[in-house]
Design a protein around this motif. Structure first.
Motif, PDB file in Angstrom:
ATOM      1  N   GLN A   1      -0.050  52.297 -19.531  1.00 58.34           N
ATOM      2  CA  GLN A   1      -0.190  52.043 -20.961  1.00 58.34           C
ATOM      3  C   GLN A   1      -1.615  51.685 -21.329  1.00 58.34           C
ATOM      4  OE1 GLN A   1       1.828  52.558 -23.390  1.00 58.34           O
ATOM      5  NE2 GLN A   1       0.512  51.674 -24.985  1.00 58.34           N
ATOM      6  N   ASN A   2      -2.289  50.928 -20.479  1.00 54.66           N
ATOM      7  CA  ASN A   2      -3.676  50.547 -20.724  1.00 54.66           C
ATOM      8  C   ASN A   2      -4.511  50.941 -19.508  1.00 54.66           C
ATOM      9  OD1 ASN A   2      -3.624  48.756 -23.325  1.00 54.66           O
ATOM     10  ND2 ASN A   2      -1.878  48.064 -22.103  1.00 54.66           N
ATOM     11  N   ALA A   3      -5.687  51.478 -19.785  1.00 59.35           N
ATOM     12  CA  ALA A   3      -6.562  51.908 -18.695  1.00 59.35           C
ATOM     13  C   ALA A   3      -7.996  51.651 -19.088  1.00 59.35           C
ATOM     14  CB  ALA A   3      -6.344  53.384 -18.372  1.00 59.35           C
ATOM     15  N   LYS A   4      -8.800  51.288 -18.105  1.00 58.31           N
ATOM     16  CA  LYS A   4     -10.231  51.109 -18.297  1.00 58.31           C
ATOM     17  C   LYS A   4     -10.962  52.319 -17.739  1.00 58.31           C
ATOM     18  CE  LYS A   4     -10.135  46.040 -18.198  1.00 58.31           C
ATOM     19  NZ  LYS A   4     -10.693  44.817 -17.575  1.00 58.31           N
ATOM     20  N   ILE A   5     -11.736  52.967 -18.586  1.00 58.99           N
ATOM     21  CA  ILE A   5     -12.460  54.175 -18.200  1.00 58.99           C
ATOM     22  C   ILE A   5     -13.873  53.782 -17.809  1.00 58.99           C
ATOM     23  CG2 ILE A   5     -13.208  56.460 -18.910  1.00 58.99           C
ATOM     24  CD1 ILE A   5     -10.190  56.148 -18.690  1.00 58.99           C
ATOM     25  N   LYS A   6     -14.289  54.194 -16.591  1.00 58.70           N
ATOM     26  CA  LYS A   6     -15.616  53.875 -16.074  1.00 58.70           C
ATOM     27  C   LYS A   6     -16.478  55.128 -16.034  1.00 58.70           C
ATOM     28  CE  LYS A   6     -13.725  50.174 -13.173  1.00 58.70           C
ATOM     29  NZ  LYS A   6     -13.604  49.631 -11.806  1.00 58.70           N
ATOM     30  N   GLY A   7     -17.742  54.932 -15.718  1.00 61.56           N
ATOM     31  CA  GLY A   7     -18.650  56.059 -15.624  1.00 61.56           C
ATOM     32  C   GLY A   7     -18.263  57.040 -14.545  1.00 61.56           C
ATOM     33  N   ALA A   8     -17.633  56.563 -13.462  1.00 59.73           N
ATOM     34  CA  ALA A   8     -17.213  57.453 -12.387  1.00 59.73           C
ATOM     35  C   ALA A   8     -16.118  58.412 -12.817  1.00 59.73           C
ATOM     36  CB  ALA A   8     -16.730  56.624 -11.190  1.00 59.73           C
ATOM     37  N   ASP A   9     -15.491  58.156 -13.963  1.00 59.33           N
ATOM     38  CA  ASP A   9     -14.413  59.023 -14.448  1.00 59.33           C
ATOM     39  C   ASP A   9     -14.922  60.151 -15.336  1.00 59.33           C
ATOM     40  OD1 ASP A   9     -12.447  57.389 -13.210  1.00 59.33           O
ATOM     41  OD2 ASP A   9     -12.597  55.963 -14.890  1.00 59.33           O
ATOM     42  N   VAL A  10     -16.235  60.354 -15.397  1.00 60.79           N
ATOM     43  CA  VAL A  10     -16.779  61.420 -16.229  1.00 60.79           C
ATOM     44  C   VAL A  10     -16.484  62.772 -15.588  1.00 60.79           C
ATOM     45  CG1 VAL A  10     -19.061  61.404 -15.135  1.00 60.79           C
ATOM     46  CG2 VAL A  10     -18.820  62.191 -17.497  1.00 60.79           C
ATOM     47  N   HIS A  11     -16.212  63.752 -16.417  1.00 59.13           N
ATOM     48  CA  HIS A  11     -15.908  65.105 -15.935  1.00 59.13           C
ATOM     49  C   HIS A  11     -16.417  66.125 -16.968  1.00 59.13           C
ATOM     50  CE1 HIS A  11     -13.385  64.089 -12.447  1.00 59.13           C
ATOM     51  NE2 HIS A  11     -12.886  63.101 -13.196  1.00 59.13           N
ATOM     52  N   ALA A  12     -16.546  67.341 -16.487  1.00 58.16           N
ATOM     53  CA  ALA A  12     -16.831  68.479 -17.361  1.00 58.16           C
ATOM     54  C   ALA A  12     -15.870  69.598 -16.990  1.00 58.16           C
ATOM     55  CB  ALA A  12     -18.274  68.936 -17.221  1.00 58.16           C
ATOM     56  N   TRP A  13     -15.325  70.275 -17.985  1.00 58.84           N
ATOM     57  CA  TRP A  13     -14.389  71.357 -17.725  1.00 58.84           C
ATOM     58  C   TRP A  13     -14.639  72.489 -18.713  1.00 58.84           C
ATOM     59  CZ3 TRP A  13     -13.053  66.552 -19.600  1.00 58.84           C
ATOM     60  CH2 TRP A  13     -12.492  66.489 -20.874  1.00 58.84           C
ATOM     61  N   VAL A  14     -13.839  73.510 -18.619  1.00 57.42           N
ATOM     62  CA  VAL A  14     -14.008  74.719 -19.435  1.00 57.42           C
ATOM     63  C   VAL A  14     -12.792  74.874 -20.330  1.00 57.42           C
ATOM     64  CG1 VAL A  14     -14.258  77.240 -19.393  1.00 57.42           C
ATOM     65  CG2 VAL A  14     -15.418  75.839 -17.672  1.00 57.42           C
ATOM     66  N   GLU A  15     -13.042  75.280 -21.584  1.00 58.47           N
ATOM     67  CA  GLU A  15     -11.955  75.625 -22.503  1.00 58.47           C
ATOM     68  C   GLU A  15     -12.111  77.070 -22.938  1.00 58.47           C
ATOM     69  OE1 GLU A  15     -10.715  71.344 -24.527  1.00 58.47           O
ATOM     70  OE2 GLU A  15     -11.915  72.782 -25.679  1.00 58.47           O
ATOM     71  N   VAL A  16     -11.003  77.818 -22.875  1.00 58.35           N
ATOM     72  CA  VAL A  16     -10.969  79.231 -23.259  1.00 58.35           C
ATOM     73  C   VAL A  16      -9.988  79.382 -24.412  1.00 58.35           C
ATOM     74  CG1 VAL A  16     -10.484  81.594 -22.506  1.00 58.35           C
ATOM     75  CG2 VAL A  16     -11.542  79.969 -20.921  1.00 58.35           C
ATOM     76  N   ASN A  17     -10.382  80.145 -25.415  1.00 56.47           N
ATOM     77  CA  ASN A  17      -9.545  80.317 -26.604  1.00 56.47           C
ATOM     78  C   ASN A  17      -8.613  81.509 -26.434  1.00 56.47           C
ATOM     79  OD1 ASN A  17      -9.007  81.412 -29.552  1.00 56.47           O
ATOM     80  ND2 ASN A  17      -9.585  79.263 -29.738  1.00 56.47           N
ATOM     81  N   PHE A  18      -7.308  81.261 -26.578  1.00 50.15           N
ATOM     82  CA  PHE A  18      -6.290  82.310 -26.523  1.00 50.15           C
ATOM     83  C   PHE A  18      -5.625  82.416 -27.891  1.00 50.15           C
ATOM     84  CE2 PHE A  18      -6.807  81.383 -22.068  1.00 50.15           C
ATOM     85  CZ  PHE A  18      -6.619  82.609 -21.437  1.00 50.15           C
ATOM     86  N   ALA A  19      -5.342  83.634 -28.298  1.00 43.84           N
ATOM     87  CA  ALA A  19      -4.744  83.879 -29.609  1.00 43.84           C
ATOM     88  C   ALA A  19      -3.383  83.202 -29.710  1.00 43.84           C
ATOM     89  CB  ALA A  19      -4.602  85.382 -29.847  1.00 43.84           C
TER      90      ALA A  19
END
Length: 832
Positions: free
Chosen positions: A558-576
């Motif tokens: 329910q509650n979470a602390k987000i740290k710098g180590a949790d940084v990510h990059a991903w890809v998004e593709v658009n589908f009709a």
């Protein structure tokens, strides 16, 4: 000769009071002969036409019912003011005063219910908003992201525009004989809703077709009423046509009206989709107030390695309500210049100030969930958010709520004052679930993305090699994702890991894809996949954000602390039909590079001073002119888009205008051609007769009753009552025409020129004797053209009858001159 003189003298002997009474009766004939239900029909039709225009504001207000209350309530009030003005014949200044009082008094209940006391009683806040909104609400509406909310600051636009349009339309409809002018404010309201609308089109074909069809039917109805009233007023003492002719004329007009309605509906239905369908619709709100200049802001992706190295244990923010594997996004980046991926303000959707914080997105399906964030160590202008957020209730630690900017398409939010510790906000979020079956059968979506610059050549080679025989959109994306996951090695370049340079410049991507081993982290793999996908024509973008590892015990809590180590990059593709779908090309963290092969031992050599190590390979910067050229192209595209938008709006709005105007233009052209033919064609006597015919044509168009069987002098007498100011000129023209046609020889050219000069004077006197609107109506009236057609048909029928009689006499007389005796008579009758 005495009878015509007495007939001529009759209108001159009228008493002045009788003349004024006749003039007043003619001016009041239109109002006095109309019944009460005629005005109800006018009011109902105007309410429908104006209501069609009000519906155009729907996407701007998120189809909130309150905007309908403001718009349709304003229509009722405006028509009511117009009724009072027409009944009491109020002047312009009085009308403006009455309209202003009504606008202010009822505006609190219709357009300022949030500011009014109990929702309808005027308060200082509601009255102030209504007054200032007359000048300021237009800009406020354009500068807020839709839906703009229902505060008085923006509700004034539909309320005021509908109210003014209703007042003007009703006044023009009930004070003028010609109802065509009442359509102008209706069209202006329709265009206003388009100009101040959004890129989303609300029922364009249906609304445009209804507007054209209802307007044409009503104008035909008003024209028929006016024709009957004018015929009754002018022909009160004239012989009335028989019932069969009246019935035939009525049926012909009904048939013509039905044909025009069918053509108008067909043209509108066919043209509206072509003019309104566009994959990249431009609206005025995208151009009036420019979006934030994101070129001055650093790319969020440049801070990726800093989070990993320097803030890996820093709590950036606390989040409550994030589901398992949920992702908090910072920014979506689709613009690449050879150095960094960055946010492009002109792609997909631009950044706009948030209008209604409680209604950011109206396209979600299902019920949303509340997600709360509290900022701790996170800094910057990019607000951590989620992809489909229906609301964003932001509370600043400074106390004052800042202006927030939103790009709805990318789910990216901005606080240009900077996010600070202690800021908190709640989002109502819809978590979309991707259907694998639908995804497998979907094609790529159609979105506008900026052109990528300075992409290394190795990207194209590697992309073609990886995709290979993949034959569906999903398989192509999965091929790119799977190849990077399998062949890539993970390293953040931290102490104890394999060296891995940060950044995603052209040089860094070249090294990644062409090296012996692919070594990098999310930053490099996401950037490489997007570059390869865009080369293949796949709509893709890089997204940077935060999410917890699947094995983290806090994942799904329910509650979470987000740290710098949790940084990510991903890809998004658009589908009709599915929107942006995430993909993660980064290899697992335990997929590390292979250790270096052991080297054979060698004898130690004496120590020699070694030169310093070469500097780190420099990034290949793009040419200095690239950003300027990109900006220039962007400005040109934006200007072209604005110009195209204006042309599209004018084109859609002009369809009903053109349908109405084309017959009127045709009538004017035919009349001009007829006058030229009468003036220049034939013998001098024919041209003199043409001048008299020009006078009769104008009288017919002005509504005078013309007896086609009367002589020229009798006709001139019948015109005295309708045009007493030109009776002397009309009588002279009739006498001179008879003398020229029936007299010996042909008149000279000077006499013809003089006759036409008198014709012009008579025509001018006849037109000046009536009002402005009646002159305009006569200019576009087809009555005289129809009368010419009927006269020509009767002449041809009579000529055929005479020719048949000549032939019969010739056969009966056995060639004894019957034809010679008959032909001159036939020619004389035809000439007369």
């Amino acid at each position: 000769m005495s009878a015509p003189k007495s007939a001529v003298a009759q209108p001159q002997d009228k008493h002045p009071h009788e003349k004024r009474g006749a003039a007043l009766r003619r001016r009041s004939a239109f109002r006095g002969s109309r019944l009460w239900w005629h005005f109800l029909i006018d009011a109902a039709v105007l309410a429908v036409l104006l209501g069609i225009g009000v519906l155009g504001f729907g996407p701007t207000f998120g189809h909130d019912p309150l905007y309908l209350l403001a718009g349709f309530g304003a229509i009722v009030l405006g028509l009511g003011v117009a009724v009072l003005g027409a009944h009491w014949r109020l002047g312009l200044i009085t009308m403006v005063g009455v309209a202003f009082v009504v606008y202010m008094f009822f505006g609190s209940a219709l357009a300022a219910s949030h500011e009014a006391i109990l929702g309808f009683i005027p308060s200082l806040s509601s009255l102030r908003g209504l007054l200032l909104g007359i000048m300021l609400s237009w800009k406020q509406l354009l500068t807020l992201a839709a839906p703009v909310g229902t505060s008085v600051d923006v509700m004034v636009v539909p309320y005021l525009s509908a109210f003014v349009a209703a007042v003007v339309a009703g006044t023009l409809a009930w004070r003028l004989r010609n109802a065509y002018w009442a359509i102008i404010p209706v069209l202006l309201l329709f265009i206003t809703a388009i100009i101040f609308g959004t890129a989303q089109v609300f029922l364009p074909v249906l609304r445009g077709s209804l507007l054209a069809i209802v307007a044409i039917v009503w104008l035909a109805y008003r024209h028929e009423l006016l024709r009957r009233e004018m015929a009754g007023a002018i022909s009160a003492n004239q012989q009335v046509q028989d019932k069969d002719s009246a019935r035939t004329s009525f049926l012909r007009r009904v048939g013509m009206a039905a044909g025009v309605i069918l053509v108008a509906g067909a043209v509108t239905m066919a043209a509206a989709p072509v003019l309104t369908t566009s994959t990249s619709r431009e609206v005025l709100r995208d151009a009036v107030i420019p979006p934030p200049d994101l070129h001055q802001l650093p790319s969020p992706l440049t801070k990726f390695r800093d989070y990993v190295k320097n803030e890996k244990d820093t709590v950036l923010f606390e989040v409550a309500g994030l589901p398992k594997n949920g992702r908090v996004r910072v920014a979506a980046m689709d613009n690449y210049d050879g150095v960094v991926f960055n946010v492009d303000p002109n792609s997909s959707a631009s950044f706009s100030p948030i209008g209604d914080p409680t209604a950011l997105n109206q396209d979600g399906q299902g019920t949303g969930s509340d997600v709360d964030l509290v900022i701790d160590g996170y800094t910057g202008v990019w607000i951590p958010s989620l992809l489909v957020a229906h609301s964003l209730r932001y509370e600043s630690a400074q106390g004052k709520t800042p202006t927030l900017y939103l790009n709805k398409e990318s789910g990216t939010a901005l606080n240009l004052e900077g996010v600070a510790k202690g800021d908190s906000y709640t989002m109502d979020v819809e978590f979309p679930q991707v259907d694998g079956n639908k995804l497998a059968g979907s094609d790529f979506g159609s979105v506008r993305l900026p052109k990528l610059e300075n992409v290394p050549q190795v990207v194209a080679t590697k992309a073609n090699e990886i995709v290979g025989e993949a034959d569906t959109p999903l398989k192509k994306v999965q091929a790119l994702e799977g190849a990077l996951q399998r062949e890539g090695k993970f390293s953040n370049g931290l102490e104890g890991q394999t060296p891995s340079n940060s950044g995603h410049s052209a040089a860094r991507i070249t090294k990644l894809l062409s090296g012996k081993e692919m070594v990098g982290d999310d930053e490099q793999y996401a950037s490489a996949m997007v570059l390869m996908a865009r080369h293949l024509g796949i709509p893709a973008r890089v997204v940077m954000g935060f999410y917890l590892d699947e094995k983290d015990p806090l994942n799904g809590a329910q509650n979470a602390k987000i740290k710098g180590a949790d940084v990510h990059a991903w890809v998004e593709v658009n589908f009709a039909g599915l929107g942006w779908v995430p993909f993660s090309p980064t290899p697992d963290k335990d997929h590390v590079p292979n250790p270096p092969e052991p080297q054979n031992a060698s004898k130690p050599k004496p120590q020699v001073l070694q030169p310093p190590p070469p500097p780190q390979e420099a990034a290949e910067l793009p040419p200095d002119s690239a950003p300027d050229a990109l900006d220039t192209d962007g400005k040109k595209d934006q200007q072209a888009g604005i110009f195209g938008m204006i042309l599209m709006i004018v084109g859609v709005a002009a369809i009903p205008i053109l349908i109405i105007a084309l017959p009127l233009i045709l009538v004017v052209v035919l009349k001009t051609r007829r006058r030229k033919k009468r003036h220049t064609t034939g013998l001098p006597s024919d041209r003199v007769g043409g001048g008299w015919s020009e006078v009769l044509s104008l009288a017919t168009d002005l509504g005078a009753g013309i007896d086609g069987n009367g002589t020229r002098r009798e006709t001139a007498v019948s015109l005295y009552s309708a045009f007493p100011e030109s009776q002397g000129t009309t009588a002279l023209l009739a006498e001179r025409a008879d003398a020229a046609i029936f007299g010996p020889g042909q008149p000279s050219e000077e006499e013809v020129v003089s006759y036409w000069h008198n014709v012009d004077e008579s025509v001018k006197g006849m037109t000046e004797s009536v009002g402005f609107w009646k002159r305009q109506r006569a200019k576009f009236s087809p009555r005289s053209l129809l009368a010419d057609v009927k006269s020509s048909a009767r002449s041809k029928a009579r000529e055929r009858s005479l020719q048949a009689g000549d032939q019969a006499n010739s056969n009966a007389g056995n060639g004894q001159g019957g034809t010679a005796k008959r032909s001159p008579l036939a020619r004389l009758m035809k000439k007369s």
